[in-house]
Scaffold this motif. Structure first.
Motif, PDB file in Angstrom:
ATOM      1  N   SER A 190      22.151 -23.502  36.582  1.00 53.96           N
ATOM      2  CA  SER A 190      22.918 -23.824  35.363  1.00 53.96           C
ATOM      3  C   SER A 190      23.318 -25.300  34.687  1.00 53.96           C
ATOM      4  O   SER A 190      22.611 -26.448  34.178  1.00 53.96           O
ATOM      5  CB  SER A 190      23.855 -22.535  35.933  1.00 53.96           C
ATOM      6  OG  SER A 190      24.425 -23.140  33.950  1.00 53.96           O
ATOM      7  N   MET A 191      23.698 -26.149  35.797  1.00 54.72           N
ATOM      8  CA  MET A 191      23.849 -27.626  35.538  1.00 54.72           C
ATOM      9  C   MET A 191      22.416 -28.490  36.066  1.00 54.72           C
ATOM     10  O   MET A 191      22.560 -29.238  34.419  1.00 54.72           O
ATOM     11  CB  MET A 191      24.934 -28.358  37.315  1.00 54.72           C
ATOM     12  CG  MET A 191      24.868 -29.427  36.993  1.00 54.72           C
ATOM     13  SD  MET A 191      26.311 -29.729  35.336  1.00 54.72           S
ATOM     14  CE  MET A 191      27.558 -29.135  36.957  1.00 54.72           C
ATOM     15  N   VAL A 192      21.404 -28.497  35.897  1.00 54.84           N
ATOM     16  CA  VAL A 192      20.536 -29.047  36.356  1.00 54.84           C
ATOM     17  C   VAL A 192      19.417 -28.088  34.904  1.00 54.84           C
ATOM     18  O   VAL A 192      19.015 -29.135  33.885  1.00 54.84           O
ATOM     19  CB  VAL A 192      19.051 -28.309  36.529  1.00 54.84           C
ATOM     20  CG1 VAL A 192      17.646 -29.061  36.972  1.00 54.84           C
ATOM     21  CG2 VAL A 192      19.366 -28.466  38.549  1.00 54.84           C
ATOM     22  N   LYS A 193      19.828 -27.389  34.302  1.00 48.34           N
ATOM     23  CA  LYS A 193      19.881 -26.428  32.649  1.00 48.34           C
ATOM     24  C   LYS A 193      20.404 -27.917  31.698  1.00 48.34           C
ATOM     25  O   LYS A 193      19.696 -28.010  31.221  1.00 48.34           O
ATOM     26  CB  LYS A 193      19.793 -25.271  32.763  1.00 48.34           C
ATOM     27  CG  LYS A 193      18.193 -24.472  33.234  1.00 48.34           C
ATOM     28  CD  LYS A 193      18.961 -23.068  32.883  1.00 48.34           C
ATOM     29  CE  LYS A 193      18.160 -22.204  32.852  1.00 48.34           C
ATOM     30  NZ  LYS A 193      17.984 -20.942  32.566  1.00 48.34           N
ATOM     31  N   GLU A 226      13.346 -28.750  32.382  1.00 44.96           N
ATOM     32  CA  GLU A 226      12.585 -26.988  31.583  1.00 44.96           C
ATOM     33  C   GLU A 226      13.076 -25.949  33.170  1.00 44.96           C
ATOM     34  O   GLU A 226      12.909 -26.642  34.236  1.00 44.96           O
ATOM     35  CB  GLU A 226      11.666 -27.226  31.050  1.00 44.96           C
ATOM     36  CG  GLU A 226      11.185 -28.183  30.305  1.00 44.96           C
ATOM     37  CD  GLU A 226       9.767 -28.611  29.751  1.00 44.96           C
ATOM     38  OE1 GLU A 226       9.144 -27.961  29.891  1.00 44.96           O
ATOM     39  OE2 GLU A 226      10.319 -29.119  28.565  1.00 44.96           O
ATOM     40  N   ASP A 227      12.657 -24.929  32.440  1.00 45.25           N
ATOM     41  CA  ASP A 227      12.085 -23.583  33.498  1.00 45.25           C
ATOM     42  C   ASP A 227      11.188 -24.084  33.995  1.00 45.25           C
ATOM     43  O   ASP A 227      11.726 -23.356  35.599  1.00 45.25           O
ATOM     44  CB  ASP A 227      12.460 -22.111  32.846  1.00 45.25           C
ATOM     45  CG  ASP A 227      13.952 -22.094  31.647  1.00 45.25           C
ATOM     46  OD1 ASP A 227      14.875 -22.867  31.997  1.00 45.25           O
ATOM     47  OD2 ASP A 227      13.732 -21.473  31.129  1.00 45.25           O
ATOM     48  N   PRO A 282      22.519 -18.720  32.467  1.00 45.43           N
ATOM     49  CA  PRO A 282      22.915 -19.569  30.923  1.00 45.43           C
ATOM     50  C   PRO A 282      23.245 -20.711  31.718  1.00 45.43           C
ATOM     51  O   PRO A 282      23.812 -20.591  33.438  1.00 45.43           O
ATOM     52  CB  PRO A 282      23.549 -18.691  31.086  1.00 45.43           C
ATOM     53  CG  PRO A 282      24.549 -17.874  31.909  1.00 45.43           C
ATOM     54  CD  PRO A 282      23.258 -17.318  33.112  1.00 45.43           C
ATOM     55  N   MET A 283      23.012 -22.402  30.715  1.00 44.04           N
ATOM     56  CA  MET A 283      23.040 -22.716  30.860  1.00 44.04           C
ATOM     57  C   MET A 283      24.829 -23.270  31.200  1.00 44.04           C
ATOM     58  O   MET A 283      25.749 -23.910  32.093  1.00 44.04           O
ATOM     59  CB  MET A 283      23.239 -24.130  30.127  1.00 44.04           C
ATOM     60  CG  MET A 283      21.521 -24.117  29.725  1.00 44.04           C
ATOM     61  SD  MET A 283      21.049 -25.824  28.781  1.00 44.04           S
ATOM     62  CE  MET A 283      21.229 -24.905  27.316  1.00 44.04           C
ATOM     63  N   ASP A 284      25.704 -22.600  30.171  1.00 47.14           N
ATOM     64  CA  ASP A 284      27.060 -22.850  30.992  1.00 47.14           C
ATOM     65  C   ASP A 284      27.756 -21.641  31.784  1.00 47.14           C
ATOM     66  O   ASP A 284      29.390 -22.029  32.126  1.00 47.14           O
ATOM     67  CB  ASP A 284      28.182 -21.599  29.041  1.00 47.14           C
ATOM     68  CG  ASP A 284      27.548 -20.045  29.459  1.00 47.14           C
ATOM     69  OD1 ASP A 284      26.617 -19.675  30.304  1.00 47.14           O
ATOM     70  OD2 ASP A 284      28.451 -19.411  28.679  1.00 47.14           O
ATOM     71  N   GLU A 285      27.656 -21.744  32.617  1.00 46.94           N
ATOM     72  CA  GLU A 285      27.731 -20.624  34.316  1.00 46.94           C
ATOM     73  C   GLU A 285      28.297 -21.920  34.917  1.00 46.94           C
ATOM     74  O   GLU A 285      29.341 -21.665  35.582  1.00 46.94           O
ATOM     75  CB  GLU A 285      26.730 -19.781  34.363  1.00 46.94           C
ATOM     76  CG  GLU A 285      27.088 -19.365  36.623  1.00 46.94           C
ATOM     77  CD  GLU A 285      26.042 -19.157  36.681  1.00 46.94           C
ATOM     78  OE1 GLU A 285      26.485 -18.672  38.125  1.00 46.94           O
ATOM     79  OE2 GLU A 285      25.121 -18.141  35.877  1.00 46.94           O
ATOM     80  N   ALA A 286      27.144 -23.703  35.093  1.00 48.73           N
ATOM     81  CA  ALA A 286      27.766 -23.851  35.761  1.00 48.73           C
ATOM     82  C   ALA A 286      29.333 -24.796  34.899  1.00 48.73           C
ATOM     83  O   ALA A 286      30.321 -24.944  35.629  1.00 48.73           O
ATOM     84  CB  ALA A 286      26.961 -25.318  35.812  1.00 48.73           C
ATOM     85  N   LEU A 287      29.643 -25.082  33.857  1.00 48.77           N
ATOM     86  CA  LEU A 287      31.031 -25.199  32.937  1.00 48.77           C
ATOM     87  C   LEU A 287      32.059 -24.160  33.725  1.00 48.77           C
ATOM     88  O   LEU A 287      33.821 -24.728  33.839  1.00 48.77           O
ATOM     89  CB  LEU A 287      30.873 -25.617  31.862  1.00 48.77           C
ATOM     90  CG  LEU A 287      29.541 -26.411  31.393  1.00 48.77           C
ATOM     91  CD1 LEU A 287      29.196 -26.701  29.668  1.00 48.77           C
ATOM     92  CD2 LEU A 287      30.075 -27.880  31.829  1.00 48.77           C
ATOM     93  N   LYS A 288      31.190 -23.098  34.115  1.00 46.98           N
ATOM     94  CA  LYS A 288      32.773 -22.097  34.199  1.00 46.98           C
ATOM     95  C   LYS A 288      33.167 -22.259  35.154  1.00 46.98           C
ATOM     96  O   LYS A 288      33.830 -21.837  35.426  1.00 46.98           O
ATOM     97  CB  LYS A 288      32.528 -20.776  33.266  1.00 46.98           C
ATOM     98  CG  LYS A 288      32.144 -20.150  32.202  1.00 46.98           C
ATOM     99  CD  LYS A 288      31.762 -18.642  31.862  1.00 46.98           C
ATOM    100  CE  LYS A 288      31.020 -18.739  30.168  1.00 46.98           C
ATOM    101  NZ  LYS A 288      31.154 -17.571  30.467  1.00 46.98           N
ATOM    102  N   ASN A 289      32.510 -22.588  36.430  1.00 47.54           N
ATOM    103  CA  ASN A 289      32.524 -21.932  37.357  1.00 47.54           C
ATOM    104  C   ASN A 289      33.015 -23.787  38.363  1.00 47.54           C
ATOM    105  O   ASN A 289      32.822 -24.130  39.877  1.00 47.54           O
ATOM    106  CB  ASN A 289      31.699 -21.949  38.361  1.00 47.54           C
ATOM    107  CG  ASN A 289      31.218 -20.265  37.930  1.00 47.54           C
ATOM    108  OD1 ASN A 289      32.667 -19.161  37.673  1.00 47.54           O
ATOM    109  ND2 ASN A 289      30.163 -19.695  37.478  1.00 47.54           N
TER     110      ASN A 289
END
Length: 121
Positions: free
Chosen positions: A23-26, A31-32, A112-119
């Motif tokens: 997620s952080m790398v995204k 790119e995927d 999702p990209m927001d997983e890194a920000l939530k955790n």
């Protein structure tokens, strides 16, 4: 089937444990496809090496089992595995791994990209 299951579980565990990093790398703009290369190329080398090593080990194990079974008979049948069999097994293993890798690429796309920000800890 066992090979596919083991490789699938191996790659699944790697991706699940690194989902925050993915997620952080995204978020950083990768790119995927690039993320897939980061996480699946190392696994690909390990799978390739393991398949080649297993051919040697399994052939020797089967040879020893075959000799043990043949001791009980008065005749003898020579042990042999054709080179075509090794080629077919190698191709089947690589194709199976490519199917699993494609499934894991789909899983990478779903992180999702927001997983890194939530955790954030």
């Amino acid at each position: 089937v066992m090979f596919i299951l083991v490789v699938y579980l191996l790659t699944k565990i790697i991706l699940e444990r690194n989902s925050t990093s993915i997620s952080m790398v995204k978020i950083l703009g990768y790119e995927d496809r690039e993320i897939g290369q980061l996480y699946l190329v190392a696994t690909s080398w390990v799978v390739l090496l393991a398949v080649l090593i297993s051919f040697v080990l399994v052939t020797e194990l089967i040879r020893q089992i075959f000799v043990a079974f043949m001791k009980g008979y008065s005749g003898w049948i020579p042990f042999g595995i054709s080179k075509e069999t090794y080629v077919q097994c190698f191709i089947l293993a690589i194709v199976s791994y490519l199917v699993v890798a494609a499934m894991q690429m789909h899983r990478i796309k779903k992180v999702p990209m927001d997983e890194a920000l939530k955790n954030v800890e």
